[in-house]
Motif scaffolding. Structure first.
Motif, PDB file in Angstrom:
ATOM      1  N   ARG A 145      -2.842   5.007  -2.798  1.00 49.23           N
ATOM      2  CA  ARG A 145      -3.917   5.810  -2.215  1.00 49.23           C
ATOM      3  C   ARG A 145      -3.495   7.265  -2.280  1.00 49.23           C
ATOM      4  O   ARG A 145      -2.386   7.613  -1.876  1.00 49.23           O
ATOM      5  CB  ARG A 145      -4.160   5.429  -0.747  1.00 49.23           C
ATOM      6  CG  ARG A 145      -4.210   3.931  -0.460  1.00 49.23           C
ATOM      7  CD  ARG A 145      -5.479   3.287  -1.001  1.00 49.23           C
ATOM      8  NE  ARG A 145      -5.419   1.835  -0.964  1.00 49.23           N
ATOM      9  CZ  ARG A 145      -5.778   1.090   0.053  1.00 49.23           C
ATOM     10  NH1 ARG A 145      -6.205   1.640   1.155  1.00 49.23           N
ATOM     11  NH2 ARG A 145      -5.707  -0.223  -0.024  1.00 49.23           N
ATOM     12  N   ASP A 147      -5.130  11.531  -2.085  1.00 51.32           N
ATOM     13  CA  ASP A 147      -6.269  12.429  -1.863  1.00 51.32           C
ATOM     14  C   ASP A 147      -6.387  13.450  -3.002  1.00 51.32           C
ATOM     15  O   ASP A 147      -7.168  14.377  -2.935  1.00 51.32           O
ATOM     16  CB  ASP A 147      -6.183  13.119  -0.503  1.00 51.32           C
ATOM     17  CG  ASP A 147      -4.910  13.930  -0.311  1.00 51.32           C
ATOM     18  OD1 ASP A 147      -4.285  14.313  -1.320  1.00 51.32           O
ATOM     19  OD2 ASP A 147      -4.543  14.185   0.835  1.00 51.32           O
ATOM     20  N   VAL A 176      -8.684   8.657  -1.615  1.00 52.28           N
ATOM     21  CA  VAL A 176      -9.041   8.590  -0.199  1.00 52.28           C
ATOM     22  C   VAL A 176      -9.193  10.015   0.326  1.00 52.28           C
ATOM     23  O   VAL A 176      -8.528  10.932  -0.162  1.00 52.28           O
ATOM     24  CB  VAL A 176      -7.992   7.821   0.649  1.00 52.28           C
ATOM     25  CG1 VAL A 176      -7.936   6.352   0.263  1.00 52.28           C
ATOM     26  CG2 VAL A 176      -6.615   8.452   0.536  1.00 52.28           C
ATOM     27  N   TYR A 236       0.772   5.204   0.075  1.00 50.07           N
ATOM     28  CA  TYR A 236       0.024   6.439   0.311  1.00 50.07           C
ATOM     29  C   TYR A 236       0.896   7.588  -0.160  1.00 50.07           C
ATOM     30  O   TYR A 236       2.065   7.682   0.232  1.00 50.07           O
ATOM     31  CB  TYR A 236      -0.305   6.603   1.796  1.00 50.07           C
ATOM     32  CG  TYR A 236      -1.329   5.618   2.291  1.00 50.07           C
ATOM     33  CD1 TYR A 236      -2.662   5.994   2.411  1.00 50.07           C
ATOM     34  CD2 TYR A 236      -0.971   4.322   2.630  1.00 50.07           C
ATOM     35  CE1 TYR A 236      -3.615   5.096   2.861  1.00 50.07           C
ATOM     36  CE2 TYR A 236      -1.918   3.405   3.086  1.00 50.07           C
ATOM     37  CZ  TYR A 236      -3.235   3.805   3.194  1.00 50.07           C
ATOM     38  OH  TYR A 236      -4.186   2.913   3.626  1.00 50.07           O
ATOM     39  N   GLU A 293       0.859  -1.180   0.000  1.00 51.07           N
ATOM     40  CA  GLU A 293       0.000   0.000   0.000  1.00 51.07           C
ATOM     41  C   GLU A 293       0.895   1.230   0.000  1.00 51.07           C
ATOM     42  O   GLU A 293       1.741   1.387   0.874  1.00 51.07           O
ATOM     43  CB  GLU A 293      -0.912   0.013   1.228  1.00 51.07           C
ATOM     44  CG  GLU A 293      -1.933  -1.091   1.225  1.00 51.07           C
ATOM     45  CD  GLU A 293      -2.819  -1.058   2.452  1.00 51.07           C
ATOM     46  OE1 GLU A 293      -2.932  -0.008   3.111  1.00 51.07           O
ATOM     47  OE2 GLU A 293      -3.399  -2.109   2.757  1.00 51.07           O
ATOM     48  N   ASP A 312      -8.703  13.197   2.893  1.00 49.09           N
ATOM     49  CA  ASP A 312      -7.535  13.681   3.644  1.00 49.09           C
ATOM     50  C   ASP A 312      -7.361  12.940   4.971  1.00 49.09           C
ATOM     51  O   ASP A 312      -6.241  12.659   5.386  1.00 49.09           O
ATOM     52  CB  ASP A 312      -7.652  15.181   3.930  1.00 49.09           C
ATOM     53  CG  ASP A 312      -7.614  16.026   2.674  1.00 49.09           C
ATOM     54  OD1 ASP A 312      -7.171  15.525   1.623  1.00 49.09           O
ATOM     55  OD2 ASP A 312      -8.041  17.190   2.740  1.00 49.09           O
ATOM     56  N   SER A 313      -8.466  12.638   5.612  1.00 42.29           N
ATOM     57  CA  SER A 313      -8.417  12.004   6.931  1.00 42.29           C
ATOM     58  C   SER A 313      -7.761  10.624   6.898  1.00 42.29           C
ATOM     59  O   SER A 313      -7.266  10.149   7.914  1.00 42.29           O
ATOM     60  CB  SER A 313      -9.824  11.884   7.530  1.00 42.29           C
ATOM     61  OG  SER A 313     -10.633  11.062   6.703  1.00 42.29           O
ATOM     62  N   GLN A 314      -7.725  10.002   5.728  1.00 42.90           N
ATOM     63  CA  GLN A 314      -7.094   8.679   5.600  1.00 42.90           C
ATOM     64  C   GLN A 314      -5.692   8.771   4.993  1.00 42.90           C
ATOM     65  O   GLN A 314      -5.083   7.751   4.690  1.00 42.90           O
ATOM     66  CB  GLN A 314      -7.970   7.757   4.741  1.00 42.90           C
ATOM     67  CG  GLN A 314      -9.279   7.400   5.385  1.00 42.90           C
ATOM     68  CD  GLN A 314     -10.134   6.520   4.477  1.00 42.90           C
ATOM     69  OE1 GLN A 314      -9.640   5.823   3.602  1.00 42.90           O
ATOM     70  NE2 GLN A 314     -11.429   6.566   4.695  1.00 42.90           N
ATOM     71  N   ASN A 315      -5.212   9.984   4.832  1.00 42.05           N
ATOM     72  CA  ASN A 315      -3.910  10.174   4.204  1.00 42.05           C
ATOM     73  C   ASN A 315      -2.996  11.063   5.047  1.00 42.05           C
ATOM     74  O   ASN A 315      -2.112  11.742   4.531  1.00 42.05           O
ATOM     75  CB  ASN A 315      -4.100  10.781   2.796  1.00 42.05           C
ATOM     76  CG  ASN A 315      -2.972  10.446   1.860  1.00 42.05           C
ATOM     77  OD1 ASN A 315      -2.296   9.441   2.016  1.00 42.05           O
ATOM     78  ND2 ASN A 315      -2.765  11.298   0.874  1.00 42.05           N
ATOM     79  N   LYS A 316      -3.213  11.049   6.346  1.00 44.58           N
ATOM     80  CA  LYS A 316      -2.491  11.959   7.239  1.00 44.58           C
ATOM     81  C   LYS A 316      -0.989  11.710   7.288  1.00 44.58           C
ATOM     82  O   LYS A 316      -0.209  12.648   7.390  1.00 44.58           O
ATOM     83  CB  LYS A 316      -3.090  11.899   8.648  1.00 44.58           C
ATOM     84  CG  LYS A 316      -4.449  12.550   8.717  1.00 44.58           C
ATOM     85  CD  LYS A 316      -4.999  12.544  10.122  1.00 44.58           C
ATOM     86  CE  LYS A 316      -6.365  13.217  10.142  1.00 44.58           C
ATOM     87  NZ  LYS A 316      -6.968  13.215  11.458  1.00 44.58           N
TER      88      LYS A 316
END
Length: 130
Positions: A67, A69, A109, A5, A3, A111-115
């Motif tokens: 992933r 944003d 995804v 990001y 994965e 923003d909250s899942q890409n911090k």
């Protein structure tokens, strides 16, 4: 499956920019924070994508899920098309890299899942300014 990001940050548009990569899976937990110079946010996002795919390739992964944003990056990869000529070289490079994997996915995804990637991108800009 790996994965990846990805995120980018620009202090101004254009302005000093950085990319952040957070790679996990297959026994990896890698964080990359890299200053990329003065550019606009979209170029920075595409740069993050290319860099993330290059890193996944170096790790020898065959299954990669990216992933992001960035809606423009995800949509461009899914459609294999981008209107803006300025983005075409980045898209072409990313598409070529994506074909090197047996399975490649890209997903938008929030923003909250890409911090993690976001923090790494912002850190890259701050490291240039210190």
């Amino acid at each position: 499956m790996l994965e990846v990001y990805i995120d980018a940050a620009s202090a101004g548009n254009p302005g000093p920019s950085g990319i952040g990569l957070f790679i996990k899976g297959e026994g990896h937990h890698i964080q990359i924070s890299e200053y990329i110079g003065e550019t606009n946010n979209h170029i920075a996002e595409f740069t993050a994508l290319v860099r993330g795919l290059e890193e996944a390739q170096k790790l020898g992964s065959t299954l990669v899920s990216v992933r992001s944003d960035s809606k423009i990056v995800v949509a461009s990869m899914e459609k294999e098309y981008v209107k803006n000529e300025e983005f075409k070289p980045y898209l072409e490079k990313a598409l070529a890299l994506a074909t090197s994997f047996d399975l490649f996915f890209i997903k938008w995804v929030p923003d909250s899942q890409n911090k993690a990637a976001d923090a790494l991108a912002r850190k890259a800009i701050q490291s240039k300014n210190t």
